[in-house]
Design an enzyme around this catalytic site. Structure first.
Site: not given
Ligand SMILES: *Cc1c(COP(=O)(O)O)cnc(C)c1O
Length: 394
Positions: A378, A112, A90
């Site tokens: 992610s 938000e 993020k």
């Molecule tokens: C917020 C988050 C997501 C989901 O958000 P996307 O916008 O779909 O990437 C996925 N994995 C993690 C670790 C997150 O913090």
């Protein structure tokens, strides 16, 4: 050649656009007129790249997961976004947007947040730049996500509770939009995923596209070719997926796999499988697929992972689904948790529960031995430890 990128009006096929109240028009219009010029300006790029390197810790490794590969009889690489500062992808976007805000002369940031991850990433970059930060959060979410609320406060942000409606993410979004309408001159609104009115989905995808940019040269080093056979990512709003797919979208030889949260089961009434269950509608200023009732009221989504718990999906992904360019797989809570435990014990990496959904596809889909698959990791699982503890009775 067919393109799966946004056109100049912010459409991905039939999805996208900017469906906003007239009072918001000047704000989004200022951004729309300037964002590409700013992103492509060499001085902006230099500043962005330097912060990604020295502050975020990029490039993140592309790691060959040997034991997982052996188990599933294919070649699995992990793109380690979990190693980014703050523990997930993020921050790539919030760094980009805070620099954008500065270029536009803004000195106040609003955002938000639902689970608080985007709020923390926003508060982080505001502290970095010494800029005022207000994060809207549903009153219910504030109670549920106490550690992230504490993090935001520690970072100097003000967390304002949204007291209306269901007191969750969509109500926080309404409050943020109201704030932006009232403060059009000095305030930038940092949206946390590839959602919202044009130009947000395209702008956020461009900031996250550093992920696939790195995958290309890293794979060339390791495999002697830039392109994998498949790229896999979990999809909440869709930003980590958009970043991982970005440079591969228009080459149809590369498989795009999107993993959604099926919660307790896709037809259980407790899920967040937005593409599979969604119908065309407008959410957050964008035409996309969203979960709604017969008469168009947005349905509360459910997933064990807070980051996938979103009733819509970004317009890029709605188009990948509708066009058949992307393969969408829905994974239940139980399948995700099992996969998260397996990755922990096979690779020594505890993934965020969002990412655990992506790993569960290997029990759904068989790949060829010579296939090269990149899974976008992610985020890290530290934030989810209590959920893992409760689930596995650790
Ligand atoms: C917020 C988050 C997501 C989901 O958000 P996307 O916008 O779909 O990437 C996925 N994995 C993690 C670790 C997150 O913090």
């Amino acid at each position: 050649m067919k393109s799966y990128q946004a056109d100049e009006k912010g459409y991905y096929g039939e999805f996208g656009g900017a469906f906003i109240p007239e009072m918001l028009y000047p704000n989004t219009e200022e951004l729309r007129q300037n964002y590409i010029r700013i992103i492509e300006d060499p001085s902006f790029k230099k500043e962005f790249d330097l912060l990604l390197k020295d502050y975020v810790g990029r490039p993140t490794p592309l790691y060959f997961a040997g034991r997982l590969s052996e188990k599933y009889q294919t070649k699995i690489y992990l793109k380690r976004e979990d190693l980014c500062h703050t523990g997930a992808h993020k921050v790539n976007n919030t760094i980009g947007q805070i620099l954008m805000a500065k270029k536009l002369g803004k000195n106040r940031i609003i955002a938000e947040t639902g689970a608080g991850q985007h709020g923390v990433a926003t508060a982080t970059v505001c502290a970095l730049m010494g800029i005022e930060c207000i994060v809207y959060m549903g009153e219910i979410d504030i109670a549920r996500q106490a550690p992230n609320v504490a993090r935001m406060k520690m970072l100097g942000a003000e967390v304002r509770p949204a007291l209306s409606g269901s007191r969750t993410l969509k109500d926080a979004t309404n409050e943020a939009i109201r704030d932006w309408i009232n403060n059009p001159v000095n305030t930038h609104y940092i949206i946390g995923s590839v959602v919202g009115p044009h130009p947000y989905p395209d702008m956020v995808a461009r900031f996250q596209s550093v992920i696939s940019e790195e995958i290309k040269w890293q794979l060339l080093e390791k495999e002697g070719r830039e392109n994998p056979d498949y790229v896999v990512a979990c999809v909440g709003g869709g930003s980590n997926a958009a970043g991982a797919y970005y440079h591969f979208l228009d080459d149809e030889a590369i498989g795009i796999i999107a993993v959604e949260a099926a919660g307790k089961g896709i037809h259980s009434g407790k899920s967040a499988a937005t593409s599979a269950l969604g119908k065309v509608g407008i959410i957050h200023g964008s035409k996309t697929l969203l979960m709604q009732t017969q008469d168009g009221q947005i349905t509360e989504p459910y997933s064990i992972s807070a980051g996938l718990d979103y009733p819509g999906v970004g317009p890029m992904h709605a188009n990948l689904y509708r066009s058949g360019r992307g393969e969408f797989i829905s994974i239940t809570d139980d399948e995700a948790m099992t996969a998260g435990l397996l990755v922990s014990q096979f690779e020594g990496i505890i993934p965020a529960i969002e990412t655990s959904h992506a790993f569960a596809i290997f029990d759904h889909k068989k790949f060829k031995q010579e296939d090269v698959i990149v899974v976008n990791l992610s985020g890290r699982g530290d934030k989810d430890l209590q959920t893992y503890i409760d689930y596995f009775k650790l």
